[in-house]
Motif scaffolding. Structure first.
Motif, PDB file in Angstrom:
ATOM      1  N   VAL A 181      57.163  15.409 -54.293  1.00 43.74           N
ATOM      2  CA  VAL A 181      58.605  15.222 -54.131  1.00 43.74           C
ATOM      3  C   VAL A 181      59.269  16.585 -53.984  1.00 43.74           C
ATOM      4  N   VAL A 182      59.916  16.786 -52.855  1.00 40.55           N
ATOM      5  CA  VAL A 182      60.606  18.043 -52.578  1.00 40.55           C
ATOM      6  C   VAL A 182      62.105  17.767 -52.566  1.00 40.55           C
ATOM      7  N   LYS A 183      62.832  18.419 -53.481  1.00 41.43           N
ATOM      8  CA  LYS A 183      64.277  18.241 -53.548  1.00 41.43           C
ATOM      9  C   LYS A 183      64.961  19.238 -52.620  1.00 41.43           C
ATOM     10  N   LEU A 184      65.855  18.705 -51.789  1.00 37.43           N
ATOM     11  CA  LEU A 184      66.602  19.536 -50.842  1.00 37.43           C
ATOM     12  C   LEU A 184      68.049  19.654 -51.325  1.00 37.43           C
ATOM     13  N   ALA A 185      68.495  20.881 -51.545  1.00 40.27           N
ATOM     14  CA  ALA A 185      69.836  21.117 -52.081  1.00 40.27           C
ATOM     15  C   ALA A 185      70.855  21.270 -50.963  1.00 40.27           C
ATOM     16  N   GLY A 186      72.117  20.968 -51.279  1.00 40.91           N
ATOM     17  CA  GLY A 186      73.199  21.117 -50.313  1.00 40.91           C
ATOM     18  C   GLY A 186      73.444  22.569 -49.968  1.00 40.91           C
ATOM     19  N   GLN A 187      73.841  22.817 -48.735  1.00 36.02           N
ATOM     20  CA  GLN A 187      74.091  24.175 -48.248  1.00 36.02           C
ATOM     21  C   GLN A 187      75.584  24.401 -48.032  1.00 36.02           C
ATOM     22  N   ALA A 188      75.939  25.575 -47.482  1.00 36.41           N
ATOM     23  CA  ALA A 188      77.336  26.005 -47.394  1.00 36.41           C
ATOM     24  C   ALA A 188      78.241  24.987 -46.711  1.00 36.41           C
ATOM     25  N   ILE A 189      77.758  24.320 -45.651  1.00 37.24           N
ATOM     26  CA  ILE A 189      78.608  23.399 -44.916  1.00 37.24           C
ATOM     27  C   ILE A 189      78.894  22.128 -45.703  1.00 37.24           C
ATOM     28  N   SER A 190      77.991  21.775 -46.639  1.00 32.74           N
ATOM     29  CA  SER A 190      78.172  20.557 -47.431  1.00 32.74           C
ATOM     30  C   SER A 190      77.481  20.723 -48.782  1.00 32.74           C
ATOM     31  N   PRO A 191      78.085  21.464 -49.721  1.00 28.98           N
ATOM     32  CA  PRO A 191      77.459  21.783 -50.999  1.00 28.98           C
ATOM     33  C   PRO A 191      77.104  20.557 -51.842  1.00 28.98           C
TER      34      PRO A 191
END
Length: 261
Positions: free
Chosen positions: A155-165
């Motif tokens: 399971v790889v968790k992907l975090a929100g980035q600058a455009i959509s935190p």
């Protein structure tokens, strides 16, 4: 015979069908020409004959109907039927009426049967669509449950980035089968004409993205795990927002989520 008694006697109906004697026919015709009430009653009876024929004989052509109507001349004057003394001719009239009634009854039965069949077919089609949708939903739930419970999945968790935190996503990557499933339920619904594109990333010696699929079915599809193309040796995953159909390389300004394996 008084005019009111004549109307109530039933002789006017016999007159219309031509069943009175010559003397009686002449007498009724004379009275009708002098008395509007009697004349109107005769016209009313003639119209009833036409209405009965047309209502129970839906296949009667306009040409034949007009021909009968012209023969009766119901709009202008009383019809002068020739008297008929032969009882077989009266029976012929009755047989024709029975035949018309029978045709009308059978036609109505046929029309009702066709309508019922169409309604049943529509209900069957709607039921099949409902069953298909339920089966699809059940398959999606079962697949999602199996993927989540599979111990071989990383399971790889992907975090929100600058455009959509506030955005996030999860990647379920099976090291044995190389299959990849995406949980995109925490991503906002993509705008019209845009899709999410999933990238498998190699981080060293340089960042190398490889497209492994699109998420283009908006809100409903994003409620469940979405299978994309498999990948081997991924070191990270990212999701970008791209024009419909996807892009050859990720648009970094539209990077919504990113995570390392």
């Amino acid at each position: 015979m008084k005019n009111k008694e004549l109307i109530e006697s039933g002789n006017l109906e016999l007159y219309v069908f031509g069943l009175l004697s010559e003397t009686e026919t002449a007498e009724v015709a004379k009275i009708a020409s002098e008395d509007d009430e009697v004349n109107k009653e005769i016209v009313s009876i003639e119209k009833s004959v036409i209405a009965l024929s047309s209502s129970f004989a839906p296949s009667l052509s306009a040409e034949n109907y007009n021909r009968i109507k012209q023969k009766l001349n119901i709009e202008t004057k009383v019809v002068q039927f020739k008297p008929k003394s032969n009882i077989s001719q009266y029976i012929g009239w009755m047989a024709a009426a029975v035949f018309l009634l029978g045709c009308g009854y059978l036609f109505n039965l046929q029309q009702n049967g066709v309508s019922e069949i169409d309604e049943l077919l529509n209900q069957k089609s709607a039921l099949e669509q409902t069953v298909s949708a339920k089966e699809k939903l059940n398959n999606q739930i079962n697949t999602s449950y199996s993927v989540i419970k599979d111990e071989n999945n990383v399971v790889v968790k992907l975090a929100g980035q600058a455009i959509s935190p506030t955005s996030s996503a999860k990647v379920y990557w099976n090291n044995k089968t190389n299959k990849v499933f995406i949980d995109a339920s925490s991503l906002p619904t993509p705008p019209d004409g845009m899709v999410y594109q999933v990238w498998s990333l190699k981080l060293a010696p340089t960042l190398t993205p490889t497209s492994i699929g699109l998420i283009d079915n908006a809100e409903d599809k994003m409620k469940y795990l979405i299978e994309v193309d498999g990948t081997v040796g991924a070191e990270g995953f990212g999701i970008t927002l791209e024009p419909a159909g996807g892009s050859k390389t990720p648009t970094m300004e539209q990077l919504y989520t990113l995570g390392k394996v």
